[in-house]
Design an enzyme around this catalytic site. Structure first.
Site, short mmCIF file in Angstrom:
data_model
loop_
_atom_site.label_atom_id
_atom_site.label_comp_id
_atom_site.label_asym_id
_atom_site.label_seq_id
_atom_site.Cartn_x
_atom_site.Cartn_y
_atom_site.Cartn_z
N HIS A 189 -8.29 0.63 -2.29
CA HIS A 189 -7.10 -0.16 -1.96
C HIS A 189 -6.96 -0.45 -0.47
CE1 HIS A 189 -2.86 -1.40 -1.79
NE2 HIS A 189 -2.82 -0.62 -0.73
N GLU A 227 20.99 -11.37 -5.59
CA GLU A 227 21.08 -11.66 -4.16
C GLU A 227 19.70 -11.70 -3.49
OE1 GLU A 227 22.69 -9.14 -5.65
OE2 GLU A 227 24.80 -9.76 -5.63
N HIS A 247 33.23 -2.76 -0.96
CA HIS A 247 33.09 -4.20 -0.74
C HIS A 247 33.38 -4.61 0.71
CE1 HIS A 247 32.86 -4.23 -5.01
NE2 HIS A 247 32.94 -5.54 -5.13
C1 LIG Z 1 8.11 -3.40 -0.44
C2 LIG Z 1 6.84 -2.68 -0.20
N1 LIG Z 1 6.73 -1.39 -0.50
C3 LIG Z 1 5.59 -0.71 -0.24
C4 LIG Z 1 4.54 -1.31 0.33
C5 LIG Z 1 3.29 -0.54 0.68
N2 LIG Z 1 2.20 -0.93 -0.24
C6 LIG Z 1 1.31 -1.87 0.09
S1 LIG Z 1 0.23 -2.20 -1.12
C7 LIG Z 1 0.94 -1.03 -2.12
C8 LIG Z 1 0.38 -0.77 -3.49
C9 LIG Z 1 0.39 -2.01 -4.24
O1 LIG Z 1 -0.29 -1.84 -5.44
P1 LIG Z 1 -0.89 -3.12 -6.11
O2 LIG Z 1 0.03 -4.23 -5.99
O3 LIG Z 1 -1.31 -2.71 -7.46
O4 LIG Z 1 -2.12 -3.45 -5.19
P2 LIG Z 1 -3.63 -3.04 -5.40
O5 LIG Z 1 -3.75 -1.61 -4.98
O6 LIG Z 1 -3.95 -3.23 -6.82
O7 LIG Z 1 -4.35 -3.94 -4.48
C10 LIG Z 1 2.01 -0.44 -1.49
C11 LIG Z 1 2.83 0.62 -2.09
C12 LIG Z 1 4.68 -2.68 0.64
N3 LIG Z 1 3.72 -3.38 1.23
N4 LIG Z 1 5.83 -3.34 0.35
#
Ligand SMILES: Cc1ncc(C[n+]2csc(CCOP(=O)(O)OP(=O)(O)O)c2C)c(N)n1
Ligand SMILES: [Mg+2]
Length: 647
Positions: free
Chosen positions: A242, A391, A453
């Site tokens: 990843h 929102e 609120h």
């Molecule tokens: C709102 C948010 N929370 C956490 C992250 C950190 N983050 C980046 S990629 C990821 C995992 C995403 O998993 P997936 O969409 O399945 O990606 P893959 O590992 O399959 O490429 C996380 C938790 C982020 N970029 N945005």
């Protein structure tokens, strides 16, 4: 693989896993022309899974976007490169939106698809006829914003929205099953989408699914079963692919698995030529489109160009001036939310590109004006969106609309629920998009709905966010001025508006937009100046009363209205000095927390010994507004007393 390795940072797994899907999309379906990247009728491609940025950069390079050079690819994630860690709007053409915060891109795409429909209704389905494609990951679909976006798109039957889900079963912590067991196909289907699952490495299946999706009457989800880090011997199908470089041996193994005999950043000419060929399809489509555009009258073409450029109409300034003149003459007592409605009632007819809406608080936010019509499946010419209680998706969709271009979105909710929209609002700011947030019920002045609120910290939070103009107008004149600025500025604006009635404080008409200076002297001291009372919004009237109390004692007090701190901070020193000269005691008045006020009270030639603040230092309470102001000591008497005590 090689760019991430060179940077020793980044996410190789997703680009490798989704390369097949993206290749079929760009090669055979996506309508784009690297020679004219801003062509208004291009398809929009949104990489919602922004961590997979190298996939997008690679595609832009291969298809021949001039500003995505091989050097940029080599400089992945380095300062000043176009190839930032996550795709950043404005860094390179072809990056349609800034992504990285998961789920945002998906919700942006919903707004883009809505903008396309709105524009098509206005300019005809020949001049505006394109699709919005999204690559979303597991993370995008897990984020709460996705539920809002998916159900909104489903309700609106946005048939030209196509989501390709990277269904790889992996996220950072490991297998997705650690944290999720959702049947995504059922979830999307229940929201009104067409859904299909495919093998995301089978070119024929991908191609067929895209062809099917394009003919659908509903938004489409294609679940693409893929292998993260495809081909990497020890990392494929694991979270290790990843977010870290693969390392030399996995890279060598992947090269062997692909049968790829070339070195890092080496692209054989035949392959390069093949990719460049995809651009020819786009060039032909664009030429055809140019013909359709040319069929419009000159006036319509000019109007199309104006709205695409995001320019406000010439009539806007005169319209605002006329409203200001009327208000200053009539001097109504009016909630600024109502004043905002008055402003919109004259703006919307002269600015046909506005698209308004509210997150189920239309009657409270005063965002719907006569004649707008409702944007709906059978009435895409309507300009008002019932966003529902969503929102976050509303804010993100407005970003998508603004990015799409041709429309000027505004949307309302209670100011307290800025929290629910915050993730997208921050991206409006980062991207510098013209999005107007109509945030009503801006203080304890909303009364009996109580502390849940009543925003107290939201002004400080919004002011702390770079590149947002936060307006807190004091009356209907300032509200009209704030609207004019918001609609003519390439940045998001927040209008913090009252529920409760306020007297007109700008009783003398001037053509100048005084709000554009951020702060100005509303009332000069009659006696020798001993105090400067600084206030925003509903507390400006309190400052005026306090001034009267002080003047009655022979103590001169100047009242400075500060509807927009950001614009005041941007004025030159000489102007700020004229508004806030040294010497007099200063009292800041705002029914919110003090954070941020010290710049104006103690900085800017003020001193701690001569500064006081009247406002909130905790949460509010449930009671009628008038009682709350007394209870929390936000009164003219308290202001006058504090000023006196400092003298
Ligand atoms: C709102 C948010 N929370 C956490 C992250 C950190 N983050 C980046 S990629 C990821 C995992 C995403 O998993 P997936 O969409 O399945 O990606 P893959 O590992 O399959 O490429 C996380 C938790 C982020 N970029 N945005
Ligand atoms: Mg995943």
């Amino acid at each position: 693989m090689d760019a991430v390795e060179a940077a020793q940072s980044g996410h190789p797994g997703m680009p490798m896993g989704m390369a097949d899907v993206a290749t079929v999309l760009f090669d055979s379906h996506l309508k784009f022309d690297p020679a004219a990247p801003d062509w208004p009728d291009r398809d929009r491609f949104v990489l919602s899974a922004g961590h997979g940025s190298m996939l997008l950069y690679g595609l832009l390079h291969l298809t021949g976007y001039p500003d995505m050079t091989l050097d940029e690819i080599k400089n992945f994630r380095q300062l000043g490169s176009r190839t930032a860690g996550h795709p950043e709007y404005g860094h390179a053409k072809g990056i349609e939106t800034t992504t990285g915060p998961l789920g945002q891109g998906l919700a942006n795409a919903v707004g883009m698809a809505m903008a396309e429909q709105s524009m098509a209704a206005r300019f005809g389905p020949k001049v505006v006829d394109h699709r919005t494609y999204v690559i979303a990951g597991d993370g995008c679909l897990m984020e709460g914003i996705s539920q809002e976006a998916i159900t909104l798109a489903g309700r609106q039957q946005l048939s030209k929205l196509i989501v390709l889900w990277d269904d790889n079963g992996i996220s950072i912590d490991g297998k997705l099953s650690l944290s999720d067991a959702t049947d995504q196909l059922a979830r999307f289907a229940s929201a009104g989408w067409e859904v299909r699952a495919i093998d995301g490495h089978d070119v024929a299946e991908i191609d067929a699914a895209l062809g099917w999706a394009m003919a659908n009457k509903r938004p489409t989800l294609i679940a693409c079963k893929t292998h993260i880090g495809l081909g990497a011997p020890t990392k494929q199908d694991t979270a290790k692919a990843h977010g870290a470089p693969l390392g030399a041996s996995d890279i060598a193994g992947a090269r062997a698995a692909y049968g790829w005999e070339h070195g890092p950043f080496e692209i054989p000419e035949a392959i390069r030529a093949d990719w460049r060929g995809t651009a020819a399809r786009g060039a032909a489509a664009r030429a055809e489109w140019q013909g359709w555009l040319g069929n419009l009258s000159n006036a319509r073409q000019a109007e199309f160009a104006r709205v695409v450029a995001g320019k406000a109409p010439k009539k806007l300034a005169a319209t605002i001036r006329a409203l200001k003149r009327q208000v200053s003459a009539e001097r109504p007592t009016l909630a600024t939310r109502k004043a905002s409605e008055m402003a919109l009632a004259v703006i919307n007819p002269v600015m046909p590109e506005t698209i308004g809406g509210s997150a189920d608080l239309t009657g409270s936010n005063n965002t719907l004006t006569p004649g707008l019509g409702i944007f709906d499946v059978d009435s895409r010419d309507g300009r008002y969106v019932y966003y529902g209680i969503r929102e976050h998706a509303m804010a993100a969709a407005m970003n998508g609309m603004a990015l799409h271009g041709g429309v000027a979105p505004y949307g309302g909710t209670f100011m307290c629920f800025t929290d629910y929209a915050r993730g997208a609002m921050r991206l409006s700011a980062i991207m510098g998009q013209r999005v107007v947030y109509v945030m009503t019920h801006d203080s304890i002045g909303l009364g009996q709905d109580g502390p849940t609120h009543q925003p107290v910290e939201h002004l400080a939070m919004l002011r702390a966010t770079p590149n947002i103009n936060v307006f807190r107008p004091a009356d209907a004149v300032e509200t009209a001025e704030a609207w004019e600025i918001a609609l003519t500025t390439r940045a998001p604006s927040v209008l913090a508006l009252t529920r409760q009635g306020l007297p007109t404080v700008r009783t003398k008409h001037t053509n100048l937009n005084l709000t554009s200076r951020g702060a100005y002297v509303l009332a000069e001291a009659d006696h020798k100046r001993r105090a400067i009372l600084l206030a925003t919004g509903s507390e400006v009237a309190i400052a005026m009363e306090a001034k009267a109390l002080l003047e009655a004692k022979g103590l001169g007090a100047r009242v400075v209205s500060m509807p927009c701190w950001e614009l005041f901070a941007a004025q030159d020193e000489a102007y700020r000095r004229r508004v806030l000269p040294a010497g007099a005691v200063r009292v800041g008045i705002e029914a919110a927390v003090r954070q941020g006020w010290d710049r104006w009270l103690m900085g800017e030639r003020g001193t701690e010994k001569k500064a006081a603040f009247v406002g909130m230092d905790g949460f509010g309470a449930s009671a009628p507004a008038g009682e709350l102001y007394k209870h929390f000591g936000i009164t003219a008497e308290a202001v006058a007393e504090k000023a006196l005590a400092l003298m």
